[in-house]
Each structure stands twice: as structure tokens, then as C-alpha cells.
Write an enzyme that holds these catalytic residues in place. Structure first.
Site, PDB file in Angstrom:
ATOM      1  N   CYS A 115     107.807  49.834  17.551  1.00 30.88           N
ATOM      2  CA  CYS A 115     107.065  50.445  18.584  1.00 30.88           C
ATOM      3  C   CYS A 115     106.861  49.729  20.085  1.00 30.88           C
ATOM      4  O   CYS A 115     106.491  50.500  21.022  1.00 30.88           O
ATOM      5  CB  CYS A 115     105.516  50.331  18.073  1.00 30.88           C
ATOM      6  SG  CYS A 115     105.227  51.303  16.378  1.00 30.88           S
ATOM      7  N   HIS A 252     100.742  51.302  24.245  1.00 37.63           N
ATOM      8  CA  HIS A 252     101.208  51.747  22.813  1.00 37.63           C
ATOM      9  C   HIS A 252     100.127  52.520  22.190  1.00 37.63           C
ATOM     10  O   HIS A 252      99.033  52.054  22.087  1.00 37.63           O
ATOM     11  CB  HIS A 252     102.098  50.937  22.120  1.00 37.63           C
ATOM     12  CG  HIS A 252     102.320  51.176  20.966  1.00 37.63           C
ATOM     13  ND1 HIS A 252     102.868  52.448  20.539  1.00 37.63           N
ATOM     14  CD2 HIS A 252     102.230  50.836  19.497  1.00 37.63           C
ATOM     15  CE1 HIS A 252     103.179  52.857  19.428  1.00 37.63           C
ATOM     16  NE2 HIS A 252     102.554  51.811  18.649  1.00 37.63           N
ATOM     17  N   ASN A 282     100.536  57.768  16.016  1.00 33.67           N
ATOM     18  CA  ASN A 282     101.306  56.935  16.562  1.00 33.67           C
ATOM     19  C   ASN A 282     103.048  57.192  16.687  1.00 33.67           C
ATOM     20  O   ASN A 282     103.494  57.701  15.651  1.00 33.67           O
ATOM     21  CB  ASN A 282     101.266  55.620  15.921  1.00 33.67           C
ATOM     22  CG  ASN A 282     102.185  54.496  16.034  1.00 33.67           C
ATOM     23  OD1 ASN A 282     103.028  54.619  16.863  1.00 33.67           O
ATOM     24  ND2 ASN A 282     101.816  53.413  15.422  1.00 33.67           N
TER      25      ASN A 282
END
Ligand SMILES: CC(C)(COP(=O)(O)OP(=O)(O)OC[C@H]1O[C@@H](n2cnc3c(N)ncnc32)[C@H](O)[C@@H]1OP(=O)(O)O)[C@@H](O)C(=O)NCCC(=O)NCCS
Length: 325
Positions: A115, A252, A282
């Protein structure tokens, strides 16, 4: 002092058409819209079609970023793709996007920091551009996490989605102050001791399969806020700026609660936080360029704005970069 800066010339994103809502998920596993929204803020996510891959999503985002920059593929001499879900073990997604754009010069490679991948990719491209070795880079975050989810595991399958976003960075001369446009600083960290908290249980060198994502959600949550506030503080110190100088905080997009807690700890008001997790879930390395793309397209991010990006993910890896748009 005259300094080369990596300046944002263009920005673009692409999402699969298929929307998967929480209501649909609650018919697949034992969950509910209310549980998912309350714990994560996620309302829906996009899922790639059979014929869509990380490289097809990334190519579309790259084409949009080039159009936004008013540049052609021939102008690009570096492609860095952040992904943990490549179409194949090799060749890289980056070289497939390069071929899709018809580019036969320069260099293209993938980079994997889960990520945090996009922050790593921005920092890496910035080193190439500011060294003088390359002139214009496509920096892409592209993922199809739907392909590595265990769709029977409610603790993970509700959290992730697919998509891609891209920036065009160009080497330009700046003055060396934080008033310059471009990437002003970047700070990358990792600590491999945290492997078991967030990992994929397969790979070509071990199981010869691509495996499924496994996560101890509570453990990840526990570390996230502290780790990212640390690197953001480093970025402020390195540029002699503070939270008050930020125009946009583009974290993020993993979880609304993590984003809210981080912004609160840093004293960044919620109006300055770009939040897309409710629509995209996500999307790992794609989440920051997707959020940048949305906020640029709707007119929030303007030339000259100071934008902080940050992420934390598997490894653990974490990082932040401060960019004047
Ligand atoms: C995953 C996350 C939302 C779970 O929230 P939580 O409050 O920590 O929940 P827990 O894991 O303690 O689980 C609480 C209960 O909800 C249940 N649960 C888990 N997923 C569920 C779901 N999708 N629907 C309904 N219940 C669920 C658990 O089984 C548990 O039940 P139990 O108490 O009967 O054992 C949260 O830990 C989180 O956001 N972590 C960070 C994850 C992340 O961002 N990862 C990516 C980083 S890049």
C-alpha cells in the site's frame, strides 16, 4: 540555489465499471453495510472485469495523465509502476504499459511496497529526475486486489477494490526552497519484522501460486497512525513547513478511522483531507493517485497547492512525500 525538481505535469485515473456494494457483499459473507461503514467508512468498491488486468487499468490511467499533461508517449523516458498484483510474475506491468503506449525508448520497471507503493514510486522517480538522468516520468499505482482476496473471509474481502492512477512528473529547475513546485521531500521506511500482520500466503518461489491476502486487522490498525505521523513529521522538518501550511492531505485510503485519527493527531482540519475510501475501498498502491486524480478533476487541488501524501502497508512499509502541485 538552483535545484532540479520533479514537477507534476499531469494526473489521471481509471476505475473498472463494476461497482460492488456492501449490500451485495452482505449476501456473499456474514457482514452488513452498517458494520463495514462503521469500522471502515467503505460504502462500495470497484471490481475489475474478466478482461481487465492491472496493466490495462494502468494503461488507461497513464493515457489520461498524458492527455492532462498535454504530452505524448514519446515525451516519457521513465515508467515506474507500483503494484502488488502484476498480471504476470514477469514481464513487469510497467513494460506492458510502455508497449501499450508505443514507447520503445527509456526504462520501465515495477516496484513493490504494497500500500506504500505509490509513495515509494514517487520517491524513486524523483531520484531519477533530480539526478538529471531522465526527463519525464509516468508514475503509476495500479492494482487488482480482487484477484488475491479470499472471498469467503469477511475480515478482508470487504476492505479492498481495484483501480489505477498516474502522475506525469517532469524535471524542471527550481530555486531550492519549499516555494518551488514539485516533490519537495520524500521519506521512506520499512520494518520486515511485521510480516505476519499483513501478507499474501503464496508466491512463485514458495507455493507456485499467487496466494491470498491475510491480515491481522487490529494489529495493522494499532501501528498505522504512529508510523505515518512519524514520517509526515520528518517531511515537515525537512522542508521547514508545518500542518498549517498544507492545502491538501491525501493519505492512503485504507480506512476512514485511520485517516481521521492521523489528521487529528497532526492538527489537519477535515476540510483539507481528501477522502475517497467510501467509493473505492482500499486499492493499495492505486489509492493515492486515485484520490489525487479525483481531487484534481473536481477542482480542489490547484497549481501551487501544497499536498502531503502518505501511506502504510504490508511489510510493514510506510512513507510520506510533500509535493507542491
Ligand atoms: C479490519 C478492521 C476494520 C476490523 O475492525 P476491528 O474493530 O479491529 O474488528 P475486529 O477484528 O476486532 O473484529 C471484531 C468482530 O467483528 C467481526 N468481523 C470481522 N469482519 C467483519 C465483517 N466484515 N462483518 C462483520 N463482522 C466482522 C470479527 O469476527 C469480530 O467478531 P468476534 O468479536 O465475534 O470475534 C480494522 O481492524 C481495521 O481497519 N484494521 C486496519 C486494516 C487496514 O487498514 N489494512 C490495510 C492497511 S494498508
Amino acid at each position: 540555489m538552483a535545484t532540479i525538481r520533479s514537477v507534476v505535469r499531469g494526473c489521471g485515473y481509471h476505475l473498472p465499471e463494476r461497482v460492488l456494494t456492501n449490500a451485495e457483499l452482505s449476501r456473499m459473507v456474514d457482514t452488513s453495510h452498517e458494520w463495514i461503514v462503521q469500522r471502515t467508512g467503505i460504502e462500495e468498491r470497484r471490481i475489475a472485469a474478466e478482461d481487465e488486468t492491472t496493466s490495462t487499468l494502468g494503461l488507461k490511467a497513464a493515457e489520461k495523465a498524458l492527455a492532462d499533461a498535454r504530452l505524448t508517449p514519446a515525451d516519457i523516458d521513465l515508467i515506474v509502476v507500483a503494484t502488488s498484483t502484476p498480471d504476470f510474475t514477469f514481464p513487469s506491468v510497467a513494460t506492458q504499459i510502455q508497449a501499450g503506449l508505443g514507447i520503445t525508448h527509456g526504462a520501465a520497471f515495477d516496484l513493490q511496497a504494497v500500500c506504500t507503493g505509490f509513495v515509494y514510486a514517487v520517491a524513486t522517480a524523483d531520484k531519477f529526475l533530480t539526478s538529471g538522468s531522465h526527463k519525464r516520468a509516468l508514475v503509476i499505482g495500479a492494482e487488482t486486489f480482487s484477484r488475491i482476496l479470499d472471498w469467503t473471509d469477511r475480515t478482508t474481502c470487504v476492505l479492498f477494490g481495484d483501480g489505477a492512477g498516474a502522475l506525469v512528473l517532469e524535471a524542471q529547475l527550481g530555486t531550492g526552497t519549499s516555494e518551488d513546485r514539485g516533490v519537495l521531500t520524500s521519506h521512506l521506511r520499512s520494518d520486515g519484522r511485521h510480516r505476519e500482520k499483513l501478507y499474501v500466503d503464496g508466491g512463485p518461489g514458495s507455493t507456485k501460486t499467487c496466494g491470498f491476502l491475510r491480515m491481522q486487522g487490529k494489529e495493522v490498525f494499532k501501528h498505522a497512525v504512529g508510523m505515518v505521523t512519524d514520517v509526515i513529521t520528518d517531511a515537515f522538518k525537512a522542508t521547514r513547513t508545518s500542518a498549517a501550511d498544507i492545502d491538501w492531505f491525501v493519505p492512503h485510503q485504507a480506512n476512514k478511522r485511520i485517516i481521521d485519527a492521523t489528521a487529528e493527531k497532526l492538527g489537519i482540519p477535515s476540510e483539507k483531507v481528501v477522502m475517497t475510501v467510501q467509493r473505492h475501498g482500499n486499492t493499495s498502491a492505486a489509492s493515492i493517485p486515485l484520490a489525487l486524480g479525483v481531487a484534481r478533476a473536481d477542482g480542489r487541488i490547484k497549481e501551487g497547492d501544497l499536498v502531503m501524501i502518505e501511506a502504510m502497508g504490508g511489510g510493514f512499509t510506510w512513507g510520506a512525500a510533500l509535493i507542491r502541485w
